[in-house]
Design a protein around this motif. Structure first.
Motif, PDB file in Angstrom:
ATOM      1  N   LEU A 165       0.694  -1.433   0.008  1.00 44.63           N
ATOM      2  CA  LEU A 165       0.011   0.044  -0.010  1.00 44.63           C
ATOM      3  C   LEU A 165       0.726   1.253   0.153  1.00 44.63           C
ATOM      4  CD1 LEU A 165      -2.880  -0.408   2.582  1.00 44.63           C
ATOM      5  CD2 LEU A 165      -3.103   0.398   0.036  1.00 44.63           C
ATOM      6  N   ILE A 171      -8.636 -19.841   1.624  1.00 46.75           N
ATOM      7  CA  ILE A 171      -7.880 -18.579   2.089  1.00 46.75           C
ATOM      8  C   ILE A 171      -6.583 -18.088   1.421  1.00 46.75           C
ATOM      9  CG2 ILE A 171      -6.820 -17.536   4.080  1.00 46.75           C
ATOM     10  CD1 ILE A 171      -9.915 -17.581   4.463  1.00 46.75           C
ATOM     11  N   ARG A 172      -5.653 -19.308   0.912  1.00 51.08           N
ATOM     12  CA  ARG A 172      -4.670 -19.095   0.268  1.00 51.08           C
ATOM     13  C   ARG A 172      -4.855 -18.686  -1.003  1.00 51.08           C
ATOM     14  NH1 ARG A 172       0.542 -21.618   1.344  1.00 51.08           N
ATOM     15  NH2 ARG A 172      -0.046 -22.785  -0.514  1.00 51.08           N
ATOM     16  N   ASN A 173      -5.883 -18.634  -1.784  1.00 57.54           N
ATOM     17  CA  ASN A 173      -6.317 -18.390  -2.971  1.00 57.54           C
ATOM     18  C   ASN A 173      -7.000 -17.445  -3.197  1.00 57.54           C
ATOM     19  OD1 ASN A 173      -4.524 -20.247  -4.824  1.00 57.54           O
ATOM     20  ND2 ASN A 173      -5.803 -21.748  -3.480  1.00 57.54           N
ATOM     21  N   THR A 174      -7.352 -16.349  -2.232  1.00 57.02           N
ATOM     22  CA  THR A 174      -8.022 -15.339  -2.312  1.00 57.02           C
ATOM     23  C   THR A 174      -7.428 -13.905  -1.606  1.00 57.02           C
ATOM     24  OG1 THR A 174      -9.446 -15.919  -0.308  1.00 57.02           O
ATOM     25  CG2 THR A 174     -10.531 -16.509  -2.516  1.00 57.02           C
ATOM     26  N   PRO A 175      -7.673 -12.779  -2.035  1.00 56.21           N
ATOM     27  CA  PRO A 175      -6.952 -11.779  -1.378  1.00 56.21           C
ATOM     28  C   PRO A 175      -7.471 -11.494   0.167  1.00 56.21           C
ATOM     29  CG  PRO A 175      -8.009 -11.055  -3.359  1.00 56.21           C
ATOM     30  CD  PRO A 175      -8.508 -12.474  -3.135  1.00 56.21           C
ATOM     31  N   PRO A 230     -23.141  -8.126   1.225  1.00 53.61           N
ATOM     32  CA  PRO A 230     -21.639  -8.309   1.371  1.00 53.61           C
ATOM     33  C   PRO A 230     -21.414  -9.809   1.097  1.00 53.61           C
ATOM     34  CG  PRO A 230     -22.518  -7.613   3.609  1.00 53.61           C
ATOM     35  CD  PRO A 230     -23.465  -7.358   2.684  1.00 53.61           C
ATOM     36  N   LEU A 262      -7.088   0.675  -3.483  1.00 54.00           N
ATOM     37  CA  LEU A 262      -7.183   1.380  -2.258  1.00 54.00           C
ATOM     38  C   LEU A 262      -6.588   2.850  -2.635  1.00 54.00           C
ATOM     39  CD1 LEU A 262      -6.530  -1.294   0.343  1.00 54.00           C
ATOM     40  CD2 LEU A 262      -8.710  -0.473  -0.348  1.00 54.00           C
ATOM     41  N   SER A 268      -5.559  -6.654  -5.709  1.00 50.74           N
ATOM     42  CA  SER A 268      -6.435  -6.285  -5.083  1.00 50.74           C
ATOM     43  C   SER A 268      -6.167  -5.047  -4.448  1.00 50.74           C
ATOM     44  CB  SER A 268      -7.187  -7.157  -4.025  1.00 50.74           C
ATOM     45  OG  SER A 268      -6.277  -7.385  -3.139  1.00 50.74           O
ATOM     46  N   CYS A 318      -6.716 -18.181  -9.058  1.00 50.52           N
ATOM     47  CA  CYS A 318      -5.650 -18.564  -8.417  1.00 50.52           C
ATOM     48  C   CYS A 318      -5.260 -20.224  -8.121  1.00 50.52           C
ATOM     49  CB  CYS A 318      -5.697 -17.585  -6.967  1.00 50.52           C
ATOM     50  SG  CYS A 318      -5.479 -16.144  -7.199  1.00 50.52           S
ATOM     51  N   PHE A 358     -17.838  -6.570   6.760  1.00 48.86           N
ATOM     52  CA  PHE A 358     -19.121  -6.240   6.379  1.00 48.86           C
ATOM     53  C   PHE A 358     -20.236  -7.243   6.365  1.00 48.86           C
ATOM     54  CE2 PHE A 358     -16.415  -3.384   3.373  1.00 48.86           C
ATOM     55  CZ  PHE A 358     -16.532  -2.219   4.386  1.00 48.86           C
ATOM     56  N   PHE A 376     -19.282 -10.119  -2.167  1.00 50.78           N
ATOM     57  CA  PHE A 376     -17.798 -10.437  -2.024  1.00 50.78           C
ATOM     58  C   PHE A 376     -17.369 -11.891  -2.246  1.00 50.78           C
ATOM     59  CE2 PHE A 376     -18.117  -6.284   0.784  1.00 50.78           C
ATOM     60  CZ  PHE A 376     -17.532  -5.674  -0.287  1.00 50.78           C
ATOM     61  N   TYR A 378     -13.378  -7.546   3.799  1.00 54.39           N
ATOM     62  CA  TYR A 378     -14.682  -7.078   3.360  1.00 54.39           C
ATOM     63  C   TYR A 378     -15.724  -8.141   3.669  1.00 54.39           C
ATOM     64  CZ  TYR A 378     -12.729  -3.269   0.472  1.00 54.39           C
ATOM     65  OH  TYR A 378     -11.991  -2.243  -0.074  1.00 54.39           O
ATOM     66  N   PHE A 379     -15.576  -9.319   3.202  1.00 50.26           N
ATOM     67  CA  PHE A 379     -16.549 -10.657   3.275  1.00 50.26           C
ATOM     68  C   PHE A 379     -16.683 -10.697   4.691  1.00 50.26           C
ATOM     69  CE2 PHE A 379     -17.936 -14.871   3.781  1.00 50.26           C
ATOM     70  CZ  PHE A 379     -18.748 -15.041   2.824  1.00 50.26           C
ATOM     71  N   TYR A 425     -11.772 -14.967  -7.739  1.00 43.42           N
ATOM     72  CA  TYR A 425     -10.389 -14.726  -7.508  1.00 43.42           C
ATOM     73  C   TYR A 425      -9.746 -16.129  -7.471  1.00 43.42           C
ATOM     74  CZ  TYR A 425      -9.429  -9.871  -6.520  1.00 43.42           C
ATOM     75  OH  TYR A 425      -9.173  -8.500  -6.802  1.00 43.42           O
ATOM     76  N   PHE A 426     -10.713 -17.141  -6.698  1.00 45.68           N
ATOM     77  CA  PHE A 426     -10.313 -18.448  -6.453  1.00 45.68           C
ATOM     78  C   PHE A 426     -10.322 -19.320  -7.915  1.00 45.68           C
ATOM     79  CE2 PHE A 426     -11.115 -23.002  -5.517  1.00 45.68           C
ATOM     80  CZ  PHE A 426     -10.340 -22.957  -4.415  1.00 45.68           C
ATOM     81  N   SER A 461      -8.664  -0.368   5.166  1.00 45.70           N
ATOM     82  CA  SER A 461      -9.718   0.072   4.108  1.00 45.70           C
ATOM     83  C   SER A 461     -10.887  -0.207   4.763  1.00 45.70           C
ATOM     84  CB  SER A 461      -9.529  -0.613   2.764  1.00 45.70           C
ATOM     85  OG  SER A 461      -9.320  -2.246   3.153  1.00 45.70           O
ATOM     86  N   LYS A 499      -3.590 -11.873  -6.173  1.00 46.27           N
ATOM     87  CA  LYS A 499      -4.113 -11.476  -5.002  1.00 46.27           C
ATOM     88  C   LYS A 499      -3.838 -10.080  -4.854  1.00 46.27           C
ATOM     89  CE  LYS A 499      -2.560 -14.910  -2.520  1.00 46.27           C
ATOM     90  NZ  LYS A 499      -2.210 -15.692  -1.378  1.00 46.27           N
ATOM     91  N   LEU A 501      -7.744  -8.775   1.142  1.00 42.30           N
ATOM     92  CA  LEU A 501      -8.814  -7.623   1.094  1.00 42.30           C
ATOM     93  C   LEU A 501     -10.008  -8.033   1.005  1.00 42.30           C
ATOM     94  CD1 LEU A 501      -9.177  -4.596   1.072  1.00 42.30           C
ATOM     95  CD2 LEU A 501      -8.943  -4.688  -1.640  1.00 42.30           C
ATOM     96  N   ILE A 502     -10.569  -9.316   0.325  1.00 38.17           N
ATOM     97  CA  ILE A 502     -11.693  -9.457  -0.081  1.00 38.17           C
ATOM     98  C   ILE A 502     -12.268 -10.238   1.273  1.00 38.17           C
ATOM     99  CG2 ILE A 502     -13.058 -11.383  -1.442  1.00 38.17           C
ATOM    100  CD1 ILE A 502     -13.046  -8.878  -2.965  1.00 38.17           C
ATOM    101  N   SER A 559      -1.666  -3.409   7.155  1.00 40.36           N
ATOM    102  CA  SER A 559      -2.130  -2.101   6.659  1.00 40.36           C
ATOM    103  C   SER A 559      -3.308  -2.023   5.489  1.00 40.36           C
ATOM    104  CB  SER A 559      -0.875  -1.467   5.851  1.00 40.36           C
ATOM    105  OG  SER A 559      -0.722  -2.232   4.694  1.00 40.36           O
ATOM    106  N   ILE A 560      -3.619  -3.023   5.105  1.00 37.67           N
ATOM    107  CA  ILE A 560      -5.030  -3.334   4.288  1.00 37.67           C
ATOM    108  C   ILE A 560      -5.990  -3.224   5.059  1.00 37.67           C
ATOM    109  CG2 ILE A 560      -5.967  -5.149   2.889  1.00 37.67           C
ATOM    110  CD1 ILE A 560      -3.432  -6.495   1.970  1.00 37.67           C
TER     111      ILE A 560
END
Lengths: 215, 227
Positions: free
Chosen positions: A62, B64-68, A181, A160, A156, A196, B78, A185, B74-75, A192-193, B167, A153, B70-71, B163-164
């Protein structure tokens, strides 16, 4: 679920893919130079490369994004577009990791190979191109494919500071207007999955396949 | 026209920056503790649990290892809010980061467990150790010792990744610096200061982990050999 939103997420996915590919292209080129510099016999060059790696890996992506986004304008260049700034920051980030991964791969090519190439009177460049790289490439493929997952990843984060419209950005915008959400999300996470996971599987498969010596 | 740097204006906010550093370090500390607990537990389940539990842990780790992050943040954050629960944002941040780091820790510790020699387990059985004792002393501890370097660098990355969470409104170092940016308009200087602070923190946390490693694993300190 609303189809307009789904299409918007797909566009976001496209943004993610574009940024990932650009990062991989430029990060790969810069990373290769870093790896070469890192094993340079000239102490100053290898120290500079080491410092660069230390520096890039010691601060959050960031912050790098912020520096790349606001920096050029301050030093008298044209301001970068969000895509350019994000590519710039991700390239710096990826090159430091790829440089370190590839350095390990180059150094893991057996010492006698380097010496034999030298004895045959090959120039440094010939030695690298015809003897070392083909062998290092085989070792480097699995971790490189694995790192591509990190790149995808980390794109993303481009939503920001610099506000590049990729998948997470679009998902966030949609959530702001729908307040669902889990749904949006969740779909974004699945997208993403879908990008990746095949890379992760491929990386592991390559590792097994190329690891002939220790099988 | 050339730009004149003004770091003094940014550094005048040092109490705010210090508060941010403190929040980031606290966040990292809690997530490290919970992350190791979850990771060690899941790694044991993944290597020797019942089939269905292995499958669930595998799913968790892969997802978990294949998604960011940040998402995921948020998930979770939120999402929890949309169900009507009111959580302090720090708690939400710790949950999101722990869920994330737990998966990475599981993978690392699993590699450690799988590297434990079968002979060790048989020896433990011959000595009449209970299953629990075997796990604690013969499996987990040596496994953690072996993967400790990988774990500590993963947790330094966690500190940077925290730091992410700015957001979603967590006022850790990065989040709190937004206030300085909007007060001074010195965005570039703020990012330079942040970069330096994070670099220092990374060095300090890394040093902390190596001291902790010496304290936790006396064998290495006494014998001077890697496991």
């Amino acid at each position: 679920m609303n189809w307009t939103f789904f299409i918007s997420l797909l566009w976001g996915l496209w943004g993610t893919v574009v940024l990932s590919l650009l990062t991989f292209l430029f990060g790969g080129i810069a990373g290769f130079l870093i790896a070469i510099a890192r094993i340079s016999p000239v102490k100053t060059i290898s120290m500079i490369a080491a410092a660069y790696i230390e520096f890039m890996q010691g601060m959050p992506l960031l912050v790098l994004m912020g520096l790349c986004f606001y920096g050029p304008g301050i030093f008298g260049y044209d301001s970068l577009t969000p895509l350019q700034a994000a590519t710039f920051a991700l390239t710096l980030y990826a090159s430091s990791y790829l440089g370190e991964i590839w350095r390990g791969c180059l150094q893991s090519v057996a010492k006698p190979q380097w010496e034999a190439a030298e004895c045959l009177g090959l120039t440094r460049w010939q030695r690298m191109r015809t003897v070392i790289l083909p062998q290092a490439l085989r070792i480097a493929t699995p971790p490189t494919v694995g790192f591509m997952v990190q790149i995808v990843k980390n794109t993303s984060i481009a939503s920001l500071v610099v506000g590049y419209a990729e998948l997470s950005y679009n998902a966030k915008i949609i959530n702001n207007s729908t307040f669902q959400p889990f749904l949006y999300f969740g779909i974004a996470a699945l997208m993403y999955f879908a990008v990746c996971y095949p890379l992760s599987v491929q990386s592991r498969a390559l590792e097994r396949k190329l690891n002939v010596a220790n099988r | 026209m050339t730009y004149e740097f003004d770091f003094a204006a940014v550094l005048a906010y040092w109490p705010l920056l210090l508060e941010g550093v403190w929040t980031t370090l606290r966040l990292t500390f809690f997530c490290t503790v919970f992350g190791i607990l979850i990771g060690a537990f899941c790694a044991v389940v993944r290597t020797s649990g019942p089939r269905w539990a292995r499958w669930i842990v595998g799913l968790y780790v892969e997802f978990i290892r294949n998604t960011p992050l940040l998402i995921q943040a948020y998930f979770l954050i939120f999402g929890i809010a949309s169900m009507g629960f009111r959580l302090p944002i720090m708690v939400g941040a710790v949950i999101a980061l722990t869920v994330n780091i737990g998966a990475y820790t599981t993978e690392i510790v699993r590699a450690g467990i799988e590297s434990i020699n079968r002979g060790q387990l048989e020896a433990a059985e011959c000595l009449g150790l209970s299953k629990m004792q075997t796990y604690l002393h013969v499996v987990i501890r040596p496994a953690l010792e072996r993967v400790y370097p990988a774990l500590s660098s993963q947790y330094v990355l966690l500190m940077l990744a925290s730091s992410i969470l700015s957001s979603v409104g967590v006022e850790e170092l990065f989040g709190i610096s937004n206030r300085i940016q909007s007060d001074t308009y010195r965005n570039f200087e703020v990012f330079v200061v942040l970069g330096v602070l994070y670099l220092i923190m990374a060095v300090v946390v890394r040093a902390g982990f190596s001291v902790l490693g010496l304290a936790l694993f006396p064998r290495r300190r006494k014998l001077g050999t890697p496991l």
